[in-house]
Every structure is written in C-alpha cells, then in structure tokens.
Design an enzyme around this catalytic site. Structure first.
Site, PDB file in Angstrom:
ATOM      1  N   ARG A 198      11.329 -40.020 -77.693  1.00  8.64           N
ATOM      2  CA  ARG A 198      11.295 -39.588 -76.298  1.00  8.64           C
ATOM      3  C   ARG A 198      10.630 -40.610 -75.387  1.00  8.64           C
ATOM      4  O   ARG A 198      10.693 -40.488 -74.156  1.00  8.64           O
ATOM      5  CB  ARG A 198      10.572 -38.250 -76.169  1.00  8.64           C
ATOM      6  CG  ARG A 198      11.248 -37.126 -76.919  1.00  8.64           C
ATOM      7  CD  ARG A 198      10.486 -35.846 -76.753  1.00  8.64           C
ATOM      8  NE  ARG A 198      10.559 -35.362 -75.401  1.00  8.64           N
ATOM      9  CZ  ARG A 198      11.466 -34.505 -74.942  1.00  8.64           C
ATOM     10  NH1 ARG A 198      12.378 -34.033 -75.752  1.00  8.64           N
ATOM     11  NH2 ARG A 198      11.452 -34.116 -73.697  1.00  8.64           N
ATOM     12  N   HIS A 205      42.473 -56.765 -60.488  1.00 10.29           N
ATOM     13  CA  HIS A 205      42.059 -56.512 -59.103  1.00 10.29           C
ATOM     14  C   HIS A 205      40.685 -57.106 -58.798  1.00 10.29           C
ATOM     15  O   HIS A 205      40.073 -56.758 -57.791  1.00 10.29           O
ATOM     16  CB  HIS A 205      42.070 -55.013 -58.809  1.00 10.29           C
ATOM     17  CG  HIS A 205      43.444 -54.420 -58.897  1.00 10.29           C
ATOM     18  ND1 HIS A 205      44.412 -54.632 -57.945  1.00 10.29           N
ATOM     19  CD2 HIS A 205      44.029 -53.658 -59.866  1.00 10.29           C
ATOM     20  CE1 HIS A 205      45.527 -54.015 -58.295  1.00 10.29           C
ATOM     21  NE2 HIS A 205      45.323 -53.423 -59.470  1.00 10.29           N
ATOM     22  N   ASN A 259       4.202 -34.288 -69.316  1.00 11.42           N
ATOM     23  CA  ASN A 259       5.558 -34.837 -69.266  1.00 11.42           C
ATOM     24  C   ASN A 259       6.165 -34.403 -67.938  1.00 11.42           C
ATOM     25  O   ASN A 259       5.989 -33.263 -67.527  1.00 11.42           O
ATOM     26  CB  ASN A 259       6.377 -34.264 -70.434  1.00 11.42           C
ATOM     27  CG  ASN A 259       7.825 -34.685 -70.372  1.00 11.42           C
ATOM     28  OD1 ASN A 259       8.149 -35.755 -69.851  1.00 11.42           O
ATOM     29  ND2 ASN A 259       8.708 -33.859 -70.896  1.00 11.42           N
ATOM     30  N   GLY A 260       6.872 -35.312 -67.265  1.00 14.17           N
ATOM     31  CA  GLY A 260       7.495 -34.957 -65.984  1.00 14.17           C
ATOM     32  C   GLY A 260       6.978 -35.842 -64.868  1.00 14.17           C
ATOM     33  O   GLY A 260       6.376 -36.896 -65.128  1.00 14.17           O
ATOM     34  N   TRP A 307       6.851 -42.320 -71.869  1.00  7.87           N
ATOM     35  CA  TRP A 307       7.872 -43.121 -71.189  1.00  7.87           C
ATOM     36  C   TRP A 307       7.359 -43.266 -69.766  1.00  7.87           C
ATOM     37  O   TRP A 307       7.259 -42.296 -69.016  1.00  7.87           O
ATOM     38  CB  TRP A 307       9.218 -42.416 -71.216  1.00  7.87           C
ATOM     39  CG  TRP A 307      10.314 -43.257 -70.621  1.00  7.87           C
ATOM     40  CD1 TRP A 307      10.987 -44.265 -71.223  1.00  7.87           C
ATOM     41  CD2 TRP A 307      10.866 -43.141 -69.301  1.00  7.87           C
ATOM     42  NE1 TRP A 307      11.918 -44.789 -70.358  1.00  7.87           N
ATOM     43  CE2 TRP A 307      11.866 -44.119 -69.169  1.00  7.87           C
ATOM     44  CE3 TRP A 307      10.601 -42.310 -68.208  1.00  7.87           C
ATOM     45  CZ2 TRP A 307      12.608 -44.295 -68.009  1.00  7.87           C
ATOM     46  CZ3 TRP A 307      11.336 -42.482 -67.047  1.00  7.87           C
ATOM     47  CH2 TRP A 307      12.331 -43.466 -66.958  1.00  7.87           C
ATOM     48  N   GLU A 340      22.410 -51.195 -73.671  1.00  7.98           N
ATOM     49  CA  GLU A 340      21.137 -50.546 -73.970  1.00  7.98           C
ATOM     50  C   GLU A 340      20.499 -51.075 -75.242  1.00  7.98           C
ATOM     51  O   GLU A 340      19.282 -51.100 -75.353  1.00  7.98           O
ATOM     52  CB  GLU A 340      21.268 -49.018 -74.003  1.00  7.98           C
ATOM     53  CG  GLU A 340      22.084 -48.439 -75.118  1.00  7.98           C
ATOM     54  CD  GLU A 340      22.075 -46.899 -75.096  1.00  7.98           C
ATOM     55  OE1 GLU A 340      23.070 -46.310 -75.512  1.00  7.98           O
ATOM     56  OE2 GLU A 340      21.079 -46.290 -74.673  1.00  7.98           O
TER      57      GLU A 340
HETATM   58  O1  M6R Z   1      20.802 -35.551 -73.598  1.00  4.78           O
HETATM   59  P1  M6R Z   1      21.967 -35.939 -72.722  1.00  4.78           P
HETATM   60  O2  M6R Z   1      23.262 -35.932 -73.456  1.00  4.78           O
HETATM   61  O3  M6R Z   1      22.023 -35.106 -71.462  1.00  4.78           O
HETATM   62  O4  M6R Z   1      21.670 -37.421 -72.270  1.00  4.78           O
HETATM   63  C1  M6R Z   1      22.483 -38.051 -71.313  1.00  4.78           C
HETATM   64  C2  M6R Z   1      22.275 -39.548 -71.326  1.00  4.78           C
HETATM   65  O5  M6R Z   1      20.971 -39.865 -70.979  1.00  4.78           O
HETATM   66  C3  M6R Z   1      22.593 -40.146 -72.702  1.00  4.78           C
HETATM   67  O6  M6R Z   1      23.901 -39.827 -73.086  1.00  4.78           O
HETATM   68  C4  M6R Z   1      22.413 -41.677 -72.696  1.00  4.78           C
HETATM   69  O7  M6R Z   1      23.313 -42.279 -71.832  1.00  4.78           O
HETATM   70  C5  M6R Z   1      22.607 -42.166 -74.121  1.00  4.78           C
HETATM   71  N1  M6R Z   1      21.379 -42.068 -74.842  1.00  4.78           N
HETATM   72  C6  M6R Z   1      23.121 -43.540 -74.217  1.00  4.78           C
HETATM   73  O8  M6R Z   1      23.335 -43.907 -75.545  1.00  4.78           O
END
Ligand code: M6R
Length: 632
Positions: free
Chosen positions: A36, A524, A110-111, A84, A508
C-alpha cells in the site's frame, strides 16, 4: 495508500508464553500491507505507561533493521504504518506514528486532511509545536488538544474516544486514524471516514488493518465497518460507535483468502506469481456462472433482471488498468447487447456533469474496491439515481458496499502494485456481464454468443499453455532490450486498450517512456516518434476473426518498418503474414476477437516484469506508487 495495523492482545497467549507480542504482530501486518506504500514505515507499542516508537524512511526492511538494532519492549498493544507520502517528503521525521501530548499520544493516519493548513495555524497560535510537515501530525496535535481540554484521564475511561470524535468533527477530507495513549495502556481508538479499516477478531486479542491482509496470519474472523465510525479495541473486545457516539454495528465475515496466497511461492516476484495464477483466477471468476450455451447465472448480483432490462445506457467508471478492462467490456456490451456504453476515468466522471439518470447502469471496476476516485464516482452516480454495479476483487470493500450490486472477480489477493490477474478477471467479469445482458434482453447473434461462452470457458487452459511456452522467450527479449529508453505499443479494436495496458505496465515498472496508441491514430501525429531502432509492440488482430483489421494492421506495420522501427508483434499462432513482417513475434492461441485481450495482455505483462527485472528494478514495489489509491 498507506497501510495501517493495530493490535491489542494480552500476556500469556499460547504462542508467546508470558510476553506480549505486539511488535512482532504489527511488523508482520506491515509486511503484508507494504504494497500500500513504502516511502517509510513505523510502529508504536505501549509498555507500562509509555509509548515506544520506531520509524524510518524507506522500505520496511529499514524499520526492521532499526528494531533489531534497538529492540522494542514486550508489549500487548501496538499500532503500525507503512506510508505513501502525500504531505511532506519521505523522511524519518514525516514517518508515522506522530507523537503529541508530551509523547504520550501516538497517531497513525491514512488519507488526506484537506483543512490541515488552517487547523495547524490555529494550533500554532495556541502554542503547539510541530516536528513534521505532515497533515497527520496536525490530527495528532488536535487530538491531544481535545483530550486535554476534556480533562485527560481524569475524565474517565471513555475520554480518548470522545476526544477522537471531537477531532473527527473538525477534520475535512478522508481519513483512517488510529490513536494510542499512555494513560490508556490496553486501548486503541480508531476512526474512519472515506478510508478503509477492517477489524480482525481473535481469541483474547483483536486486530485492525487497512485490509484483512494486515491480520490474515492471525485470524480469519473479520468485521466490516461502516462510514464515519469509531472503534475502541482492547484484547477483550471491540466497541463500534458512530461519530455522534451512538452504538453501531459492523458486519462480521470470514476471510476466505489463503494466508499462503501472500507468499511468492518460488517466483522471483509477486507480480510473476500473480501472472502465473491467471488461469486459476479466470477459472474462479467463471466458476458456476457460465454455461457453454451462453447462459449466465450471476447469483448475488443484487440488481434485478427487471432493472437490467430497462437500462438504456451504461457508463463504466474506473482508473488505470481497471479502466482498460472497462474499455474491453464496452466493445463486448455494445456488440452483444446493443446498449450504448461510455467509459469514464472515475476522476473525470463527476466533474463533467455527465448525463446519468435512473435508466443508467454505472459499472464501477476496481480491484481494491477502495480507490477514492472510483468511490466518489459511485456516490455521484447514485445521487443522480443511476443503478451502480461494482466489479470488484475485494469482498466487503467500500465500493461494493456502497453499490447496488456487485460482481466479485474472486481473483484472490493481488499483492504486486502492478495489476495483472485483477485485469484479466475484470475483463472476464465484463464479458460475463455482457453475455448476461444479451441473454436477458434477447440481443446478439445466438451462435456468436454461444461460441463466445464456449471459448471463454476454455480460456484458463489457453492462458496456461501460453504461459508455459512464452516465459523464457520473453525473458530473453526483455534482457536484450534492457537498454531501451522508449517503447511504443499499438493496437486496434480491443487491441487498443491492451496496447495502453502494455504501456502502463512498462511505465510503472521500468520508468521508461512507453506510450499506447490506437494503431489507426499513429499516422495522425505519433508516427513522428518513430526512428531507427525504436521498438514498437503491435497487438495484431486475428486474421480469421477480424480480416479487415488484420489487413489494416499489416499496412501500419509497413509504415513503422519504413521509418526504421522494430516491430514486435503479438499475434495468433499460424499468422504467417505477421511473422514475415515482424522482427519478433510472440504468439497467442487463436480466439474470437473480443476474448483475445485475455491472451495478448499476458505477453505484455510478462515482458514488463522481465524488462524491469533485467534493469535490476523492484518489480513488486515500483517507485512513487502504491497499490491502492485512497486519495483523490
Ligand atoms: O484497485 P483499483 O482497481 O481501483 O485500482 C485502479 C488503479 O489504480 C490500478 O488499476 C493501477 O492502474 C494498477 N495498479 C496499474 O498496474
């Protein structure tokens, strides 16, 4: 974003003899929750009438090294945090827990506290001093201030809860807060608004976690909390109240995830393990839901057939990888059900005043079920009268809880930050939804639909075979390309979202310039990017399933080659034309076009994981990211 753990036990538990095990339980929970966020980690334990804190910038290993060098006392209560960073750089000082009230109060959070600036100014005026740049310390100091104004421990046992409630009333934004105070040694008080928190029930000990993996090693009994609730946790029990102090209840459930699911199981990374779990994950998404004739049983969907028959429009809201899964679902729903579908990035949706009403089905796709942008889109859609269906992996998460219905993907825990099996199972769930709607509404070509159903049921096996044959080849390709600084991905039709997903994975994990385009769009503008030696991954449509698009893609390949680009094709076995034109061809088994992303994406996932590994990068914990994005 940010992982939170809390533990309240007692001495004399079977595993520990007489000593309290708070530090080890909290560290184990943090290890599970590190996905996380990993900018810093810290914990606080209560021993005697003192709060002992250890915290360190960087990954959890830095904290564990610190605890080894400077051990914590045996303790029965502890809280821990993996960060994070939002407010303030990832430093030791900004790491949680934050202390206040002469270091007798420790708080983790968190938040985002949106009004932290004005609160901080107010507290500074009152003479409080801050030691970090975080919004969390503002909550800690405000809590201490409220606690003292209420009379501290002189005010009786419930004073910490009352102070937490009073503090929450002043906070704007989203938060999960956990607080311990030296004057209440056996107690953790937690509060949540728009940010996840789950309770774990043990035998003579109780737990808190951002999600169940925070305590899965110790108990499977969990309690889901509602919005705006306060939890008081001791070894003996758990009390839940609302922000007004009224008694409230959570829903108890049993966690069915295998604890073993959070180990690498011999794979070099969680991501690689999760890529290899995809055949089983897709099988679980389909289990008991699909017949070869195309009939779908979605037990527990929670939305009546009548409502689904009356839907005039569908809007899919999601972020990142989940939004690409939504784009694939759009192609299937529009083709088989003839209902118009829009796909919106969840964070854009409510700000564009979308046309949504009682005849709209909003489908929220989210692995975690906690993505704040998607949650806010869900709330907005329901306010407009739309019916909301969640496609989600995490049972009991906020998004499915706040939706009218849910289709769980049952992918099992996804630990790596980069989504893999979540994506494939979201695509599968989207296809199931499309087949279900087609049946209900009597749309789509029955032969095509039963062919799709039969092929979908074969997908786990096809993915399995492909994985067995591609792994080494892709690893060699990735190693040979490890010096590349830019890679393009192109696709048509459902290959377009696949191309964007391939590019996202590479961005990523490998921190290089990677871009996904619709192949037809290249001419394009983006074709200007092509230069001698640039690698372009081309997701090639099936020559049998989409002959027209296949032919067009061959022209695009020529255009790339004419400008010196290197074509790496993802194409069906036996596609000799593509094989002749590409420098490298990664093959996938044949399938109907709408199902092909379940195959082609896997090759791109393998490539991204191998490429990052070849560059010596941390595949599971890419920089600056967190698994679950619980801030807007
Ligand atoms: O938990 P979620 O599916 O809502 O997360 C959405 C995105 O943050 C998530 O899909 C992110 O783009 C991926 N970890 C990329 O690999």
């Amino acid at each position: 974003m940010c992982g939170i753990v809390g533990y309240a036990g007692r001495v004399g538990l079977v595993e520990t003899g007489t000593a309290g095990r708070a530090a080890s339980v909290v560290l184990e929970g943090l290890r599970r929750l590190e996905y996380r966020g990993y900018d810093s980690a810290g914990l606080a334990v209560m021993a005697g009438k003192e709060v002992h804190v250890r915290k360190r910038a960087g990954k959890l290993t830095n904290l564990t090294a610190l605890v080894e060098a400077d051990p914590l006392p045996d303790a029965v209560v502890g809280i821990g945090h993996t960060r994070w960073a939002t407010h303030g750089a990832p430093t030791d000082a900004n790491a949680h827990p934050h202390l206040a009230d002469n270091d007798r109060l420790a708080v983790i959070h968190n938040g985002i506290i949106e009004n932290y600036r004005s609160l901080r100014d107010r507290l500074v005026e009152r003479g409080h001093v801050f030691r970090s740049e975080t919004d969390t310390e503002v909550a800690a100091v405000l809590l201490a201030d409220n606690y003292r104004r209420l009379g501290g421990d002189q005010a009786g046992t419930g004073v910490l809860e009352t102070a937490v409630r009073r503090t929450c009333a002043d906070l704007e934004g989203s938060f999960t807060l956990l607080a311990v105070h030296a004057e209440h040694p056996g107690l953790i008080v937690a509060a949540r608004r728009d940010s996840p928190l789950v309770v774990g029930l043990g035998d003579g000990e109780n737990f808190l976690g951002s999600d169940v993996s925070g305590f899965i090693d110790f108990t499977r009994r969990a309690v889901e909390l509602g919005q705006d609730q306060v939890v008081s946790l001791t070894a003996e029990g758990v009390t839940i109240t609302d922000f007004g102090g009224l008694s409230a209840e959570g829903r108890e459930f049993t966690v069915d995830w295998e604890a073993a699911a959070a180990t690498k199981d011999g794979h070099p990374s969680f991501m690689t393990k999760e890529i290899h779990e995809q055949p089983e994950a897709v099988r679980r998404t389909l289990q008991g839901r699909l017949d070869v004739d195309g009939s779908v049983t979605l037990g527990g969907l929670g939305i009546s057939d009548e409502v689904l028959k009356g839907i005039q429009k569908i809007v899919i809201v999601a972020c990142g990888t989940a939004s690409y899964a939504g784009q694939i679902a759009k192609y299937a729903i529009e083709r088989w059900c003839r209902i118009p579908v829009e796909v919106d990035l969840a964070h854009e949706f409510r700000y564009r005043n979308p046309l949504v009403d009682v005849r709209t089905l909003v489908v929220a796709v989210s692995q975690s079920g906690e993505t704040m942008d998607t949650l806010m889109a869900v709330r907005y859609a329901r306010e407009q009268g739309a019916t909301v269906l969640a496609i989600c992996n995490t049972v009991g998460a906020t998004i499915p809880r706040e939706s009218d219905g849910v289709l769980y993907t049952h992918a099992g825990p996804e630990v790596a930050v980069a989504s893999t099996k979540a994506f494939l199972t979201q695509v599968t769930a989207g296809l199931l939804l499309a087949l279900h709607l087609a049946r209900l509404r009597g749309t789509g070509d029955p032969i095509e639909i039963s062919t799709a159903a039969a092929e979908l049921l074969e997908m786990p096996e096809k993915i399995q075979c492909m994985l067995a044959t591609s792994k080494e080849r892709i690893a060699a390709l990735a190693a040979a390309m490890a010096d590349s600084t830019a890679v393009l991905f192109i696709g048509r039709h459902v290959g377009h979202p696949v191309a964007m997903e391939g590019a996202l994975k590479l961005k990523e994990l490998a921190y290089i310039h990677a871009e996904g385009f619709a192949a037809g769009e290249l001419k394009h503008g983006a074709i200007a990017l092509i230069h001698e030696g640039l690698a372009v991954f081309v997701v090639v449509p099936s020559p049998a399933g989409s002959p027209i698009l296949h032919a067009k893609m061959m022209s695009t390949i020529q255009e790339i080659k004419a400008r010196g680009g290197r074509v790496i094709a993802i194409a069906e076995e036996g596609d000799d034309v593509t094989a002749g034109w590409s420098e490298t061809m990664l093959t996938i088994p044949s399938s109907i076009p709408l199902l092909s992303p379940l195959l082609s994406t896997v090759q791109l996932q393998l490539f991204a994981a191998s490429f990052a590994a070849a560059k010596g990068l941390d595949v599971d914990r890419p920089r600056n990211l967190a698994k679950s994005v619980t801030v807007e």
